[in-house]
Design a protein around this motif. Structure first.
Motif, PDB file in Angstrom:
ATOM      1  N   GLY A   1      -2.716  -7.087  -2.242  1.00  0.00           N
ATOM      2  CA  GLY A   1      -2.357  -5.819  -1.630  1.00  0.00           C
ATOM      3  C   GLY A   1      -2.866  -4.660  -2.461  1.00  0.00           C
TER       4      GLY A   1
ATOM      5  N   TRP B   1      -1.967  -0.761   2.205  1.00  0.00           N
ATOM      6  CA  TRP B   1      -0.691  -0.398   2.783  1.00  0.00           C
ATOM      7  C   TRP B   1      -0.097   0.791   2.036  1.00  0.00           C
ATOM      8  N   ALA B   2       1.015   1.308   2.539  1.00  0.00           N
ATOM      9  CA  ALA B   2       1.770   2.367   1.868  1.00  0.00           C
ATOM     10  C   ALA B   2       3.250   2.191   2.200  1.00  0.00           C
ATOM     11  N   SER B   3       4.110   2.643   1.317  1.00  0.00           N
ATOM     12  CA  SER B   3       5.557   2.463   1.508  1.00  0.00           C
ATOM     13  C   SER B   3       6.098   3.233   2.705  1.00  0.00           C
TER      14      SER B   3
ATOM     15  N   ASN C   1      -0.533  -7.109  -6.286  1.00  0.00           N
ATOM     16  CA  ASN C   1      -0.715  -5.784  -5.699  1.00  0.00           C
ATOM     17  C   ASN C   1      -1.268  -4.825  -6.738  1.00  0.00           C
TER      18      ASN C   1
ATOM     19  N   ALA D   1      -1.734  -0.758  -2.641  1.00  0.00           N
ATOM     20  CA  ALA D   1      -0.831   0.281  -2.173  1.00  0.00           C
ATOM     21  C   ALA D   1      -1.478   1.644  -2.373  1.00  0.00           C
TER      22      ALA D   1
ATOM     23  N   CYS E   1       2.968  -1.399   8.215  1.00  0.00           N
ATOM     24  CA  CYS E   1       2.625  -2.121   6.984  1.00  0.00           C
ATOM     25  C   CYS E   1       3.815  -2.966   6.533  1.00  0.00           C
TER      26      CYS E   1
ATOM     27  N   ASP F   1      -0.345   4.590  -2.730  1.00  0.00           N
ATOM     28  CA  ASP F   1       1.009   5.081  -2.974  1.00  0.00           C
ATOM     29  C   ASP F   1       1.198   5.290  -4.473  1.00  0.00           C
TER      30      ASP F   1
ATOM     31  N   VAL G   1      -2.499  -0.489  -7.168  1.00  0.00           N
ATOM     32  CA  VAL G   1      -2.177   0.824  -6.617  1.00  0.00           C
ATOM     33  C   VAL G   1      -3.363   1.768  -6.775  1.00  0.00           C
TER      34      VAL G   1
ATOM     35  N   ALA H   1       5.797   1.726  -4.589  1.00  0.00           N
ATOM     36  CA  ALA H   1       5.223   0.405  -4.326  1.00  0.00           C
ATOM     37  C   ALA H   1       6.096  -0.690  -4.923  1.00  0.00           C
TER      38      ALA H   1
END
Length: 149
Positions: free
Chosen positions: A67, A37-39, A89, A69, A44, A71, A91, A76
């Motif tokens: 998750g 996902w991404a912010s 999560n 991210a 998402c 990002d 990154v 995140a």
């Protein structure tokens, strides 16, 4: 690049605290729904509360949600806090060889989910958001009954 039935390739990502995490070793022995996902990705953000609910409900069955991210850490962390997401999560900066691409999503469409068996094999992938928590459970359920382990 990961392919259905193949083992997830070794990737070093980072936690929100900057600590290295070796994937898939970080979740070895546990069936895992990996969600990229991404912010800035509205679909998402819409599905993350359902992933959180699925994670909470299935924690005792052994299917974990992780998750990734694509990002920066600050964006995140802010988003995860705002949405109340507590599942783990990691990154990874977005780019041509980011975790999404290495997990079988060369088009870079987000959100992107991968169901990984306890032994690190890719069971299936899903491009785009899940409609709700029931859709997530239905996507995972056939594999739960066959034994993700």
């Amino acid at each position: 690049m990961a392919e259905r039935g193949g083992i997830v390739p070794a990737i070093t990502l980072h936690t929100l605290d900057g600590l290295p995490a070796e994937v898939p070793q970080a979740w070895a022995g546990t069936p895992t729904l990996v969600n990229l996902w991404a912010s800035w990705c509205a679909p998402c953000l819409k599905e993350m509360p359902d992933l959180q609910a699925f994670s909470a409900q299935h924690a005792t069955t052994g299917v974990q949600v992780v998750g990734i991210a694509l990002d920066d850490v600050a964006s995140a962390r802010t988003l995860l806090t705002r949405l109340g997401v507590t599942y783990p999560n990691l990154v990874d900066p977005p780019g041509p060889t980011d975790a999404g691409v290495r997990l079988g999503n060369p088009a870079g469409v987000l959100p992107y989910s991968v169901l990984v068996a306890a032994d690190g094999r890719v069971l299936k992938t899903h491009i785009g958001p899940f409609a709700n928590q029931a859709a997530i459970a239905n996507w995972v359920q056939p594999w739960e009954t066959r034994g993700l382990r």
